[in-house]
Write a protein that holds these residues in place. Structure first.
Motif, PDB file in Angstrom:
ATOM      1  N   ASP A  33       0.500  -1.076  -0.210  1.00 13.64           N
ATOM      2  CA  ASP A  33       0.004  -0.114   0.062  1.00 13.64           C
ATOM      3  C   ASP A  33       0.789   1.556  -0.348  1.00 13.64           C
ATOM      4  OD1 ASP A  33      -2.347  -1.602   0.007  1.00 13.64           O
ATOM      5  OD2 ASP A  33      -2.719  -0.971   2.188  1.00 13.64           O
ATOM      6  N   ILE A  34       1.849   1.336   0.975  1.00 12.18           N
ATOM      7  CA  ILE A  34       2.440   2.401   0.956  1.00 12.18           C
ATOM      8  C   ILE A  34       3.687   2.597  -0.398  1.00 12.18           C
ATOM      9  CG2 ILE A  34       4.988   3.592   2.128  1.00 12.18           C
ATOM     10  CD1 ILE A  34       4.552   1.756   4.073  1.00 12.18           C
ATOM     11  N   GLU A  35       4.087   1.148  -1.133  1.00 12.69           N
ATOM     12  CA  GLU A  35       4.095   1.868  -2.477  1.00 12.69           C
ATOM     13  C   GLU A  35       3.244   2.096  -3.206  1.00 12.69           C
ATOM     14  OE1 GLU A  35       6.378  -1.961  -3.328  1.00 12.69           O
ATOM     15  OE2 GLU A  35       7.774  -1.796  -1.775  1.00 12.69           O
ATOM     16  N   GLU A  36       2.530   1.819  -3.190  1.00 16.39           N
ATOM     17  CA  GLU A  36       1.458   2.054  -3.552  1.00 16.39           C
ATOM     18  C   GLU A  36       0.364   3.848  -4.380  1.00 16.39           C
ATOM     19  OE1 GLU A  36      -3.745   0.821  -5.188  1.00 16.39           O
ATOM     20  OE2 GLU A  36      -1.950  -0.183  -4.869  1.00 16.39           O
ATOM     21  N   PHE A  37       0.980   3.769  -2.973  1.00 14.77           N
ATOM     22  CA  PHE A  37       0.641   5.690  -2.475  1.00 14.77           C
ATOM     23  C   PHE A  37       1.800   6.217  -2.769  1.00 14.77           C
ATOM     24  CE2 PHE A  37      -2.550   4.257   0.657  1.00 14.77           C
ATOM     25  CZ  PHE A  37      -3.959   4.544   0.213  1.00 14.77           C
ATOM     26  N   ASP A  41       1.392   9.240  -5.591  1.00 16.47           N
ATOM     27  CA  ASP A  41       2.030  10.197  -5.530  1.00 16.47           C
ATOM     28  C   ASP A  41       3.025  11.028  -6.665  1.00 16.47           C
ATOM     29  OD1 ASP A  41       1.958  13.081  -3.597  1.00 16.47           O
ATOM     30  OD2 ASP A  41       3.941  12.052  -2.807  1.00 16.47           O
ATOM     31  N   ALA A  42       3.650  10.056  -6.313  1.00 14.90           N
ATOM     32  CA  ALA A  42       4.800  10.062  -7.972  1.00 14.90           C
ATOM     33  C   ALA A  42       3.856  10.908  -9.298  1.00 14.90           C
ATOM     34  CB  ALA A  42       5.697   9.341  -7.852  1.00 14.90           C
ATOM     35  N   GLU A  43       2.907  10.332 -10.025  1.00 18.29           N
ATOM     36  CA  GLU A  43       2.054  10.899 -10.240  1.00 18.29           C
ATOM     37  C   GLU A  43       0.958  11.995 -10.805  1.00 18.29           C
ATOM     38  OE1 GLU A  43       0.007   6.886 -11.435  1.00 18.29           O
ATOM     39  OE2 GLU A  43       1.448   5.859 -11.740  1.00 18.29           O
ATOM     40  N   LEU A  44       0.742  12.409  -9.352  1.00 15.14           N
ATOM     41  CA  LEU A  44       0.217  13.138  -9.064  1.00 15.14           C
ATOM     42  C   LEU A  44       0.859  14.447  -8.693  1.00 15.14           C
ATOM     43  CD1 LEU A  44      -2.403  12.242  -6.209  1.00 15.14           C
ATOM     44  CD2 LEU A  44      -2.918  12.913  -8.488  1.00 15.14           C
ATOM     45  N   ASP A  45       2.353  14.325  -8.453  1.00 20.25           N
ATOM     46  CA  ASP A  45       3.236  15.813  -8.395  1.00 20.25           C
ATOM     47  C   ASP A  45       3.206  16.106 -10.559  1.00 20.25           C
ATOM     48  OD1 ASP A  45       3.254  15.694  -5.867  1.00 20.25           O
ATOM     49  OD2 ASP A  45       5.077  14.950  -5.672  1.00 20.25           O
ATOM     50  N   ALA A  46       3.557  14.431 -11.160  1.00 18.37           N
ATOM     51  CA  ALA A  46       4.216  15.091 -12.456  1.00 18.37           C
ATOM     52  C   ALA A  46       2.557  15.161 -13.069  1.00 18.37           C
ATOM     53  CB  ALA A  46       4.498  13.300 -13.135  1.00 18.37           C
ATOM     54  N   LEU A  47       1.749  15.337 -12.479  1.00 20.98           N
ATOM     55  CA  LEU A  47       0.370  15.440 -13.781  1.00 20.98           C
ATOM     56  C   LEU A  47       0.127  17.262 -12.908  1.00 20.98           C
ATOM     57  CD1 LEU A  47      -2.663  12.984 -12.937  1.00 20.98           C
ATOM     58  CD2 LEU A  47      -1.183  13.978 -15.374  1.00 20.98           C
ATOM     59  N   SER A  48       0.554  17.451 -12.107  1.00 20.42           N
ATOM     60  CA  SER A  48       0.883  18.978 -11.295  1.00 20.42           C
ATOM     61  C   SER A  48       1.828  19.827 -11.854  1.00 20.42           C
ATOM     62  CB  SER A  48       0.752  18.924  -9.721  1.00 20.42           C
ATOM     63  OG  SER A  48       0.672  19.987  -9.514  1.00 20.42           O
ATOM     64  N   SER A  49       2.745  19.623 -12.064  1.00 17.87           N
ATOM     65  CA  SER A  49       3.731  19.628 -12.659  1.00 17.87           C
ATOM     66  C   SER A  49       3.458  20.255 -14.420  1.00 17.87           C
ATOM     67  CB  SER A  49       4.909  18.926 -13.026  1.00 17.87           C
ATOM     68  OG  SER A  49       5.778  19.974 -13.910  1.00 17.87           O
ATOM     69  N   ALA A  50       3.180  19.290 -15.420  1.00 12.47           N
ATOM     70  CA  ALA A  50       2.488  18.989 -16.437  1.00 12.47           C
ATOM     71  C   ALA A  50       1.085  20.256 -17.019  1.00 12.47           C
ATOM     72  CB  ALA A  50       1.837  17.733 -17.034  1.00 12.47           C
ATOM     73  N   LEU A  51       0.187  20.062 -15.789  1.00  6.10           N
ATOM     74  CA  LEU A  51      -0.611  21.422 -15.688  1.00  6.10           C
ATOM     75  C   LEU A  51       0.402  23.110 -15.671  1.00  6.10           C
ATOM     76  CD1 LEU A  51      -3.795  19.840 -13.764  1.00  6.10           C
ATOM     77  CD2 LEU A  51      -3.051  20.049 -15.961  1.00  6.10           C
ATOM     78  N   ASP A  52       0.830  23.106 -14.984  1.00  7.56           N
ATOM     79  CA  ASP A  52       1.910  24.227 -14.561  1.00  7.56           C
ATOM     80  C   ASP A  52       2.266  24.870 -15.500  1.00  7.56           C
ATOM     81  OD1 ASP A  52       0.443  24.362 -12.007  1.00  7.56           O
ATOM     82  OD2 ASP A  52       2.766  23.439 -10.568  1.00  7.56           O
ATOM     83  N   THR A  53       2.901  23.479 -16.523  1.00 10.05           N
ATOM     84  CA  THR A  53       3.627  24.077 -17.628  1.00 10.05           C
ATOM     85  C   THR A  53       2.551  24.724 -18.595  1.00 10.05           C
ATOM     86  OG1 THR A  53       4.986  23.243 -17.149  1.00 10.05           O
ATOM     87  CG2 THR A  53       5.189  23.032 -19.703  1.00 10.05           C
ATOM     88  N   LEU A  54       1.317  23.510 -19.067  1.00 13.05           N
ATOM     89  CA  LEU A  54       0.412  24.406 -19.384  1.00 13.05           C
ATOM     90  C   LEU A  54      -0.078  25.378 -19.362  1.00 13.05           C
ATOM     91  CD1 LEU A  54      -1.273  21.003 -20.026  1.00 13.05           C
ATOM     92  CD2 LEU A  54      -0.156  22.105 -21.989  1.00 13.05           C
ATOM     93  N   GLU A  55      -0.579  25.386 -18.002  1.00 16.11           N
ATOM     94  CA  GLU A  55      -0.731  26.919 -17.689  1.00 16.11           C
ATOM     95  C   GLU A  55      -0.311  27.784 -17.891  1.00 16.11           C
ATOM     96  OE1 GLU A  55      -2.622  28.886 -13.674  1.00 16.11           O
ATOM     97  OE2 GLU A  55      -2.570  26.794 -13.436  1.00 16.11           O
TER      98      GLU A  55
END
Length: 95
Positions: A33-37, A41-55
């Protein structure tokens, strides 16, 4: 070991003789579960970074578009003023 249905989405959970889950199995599940979380979390950080770049790109495009529109407006106004002046000059020459 006996199987019982629980609210866990992975189906029945093994229970030992005392009614609890095996400690080793629980520890492995917690580590999974910890590894999955962490992976999520890393995927969400990458998505957030991509959204920031798009913005940022979107903001830059909007700024450029506004500048172009302002320049076009100024050119149209200048052209309209030249036409009006030419018409006025032509009318004065006719008189």
């Amino acid at each position: 070991m006996k199987f019982t249905k629980t609210e866990v989405g992975n189906g029945p959970v093994e229970e030992d003789q005392e009614g609890g889950r095996d400690g080793e199995e629980e520890e492995e599940e917690d580590e999974g579960d910890i590894e999955e979380f962490l992976k999520l979390d890393a995927e969400l950080d990458a998505l957030s970074s991509a959204l920031d770049t798009l913005e940022q790109r979107n903001d830059a495009i909007n700024d450029r578009l506004r500048k172009i529109l302002e320049e076009n407006r100024a050119i149209r106004e200048a052209a309209a003023a030249e036409v009006a002046e030419a018409v006025k000059k032509t009318e004065q020459e006719r008189q």
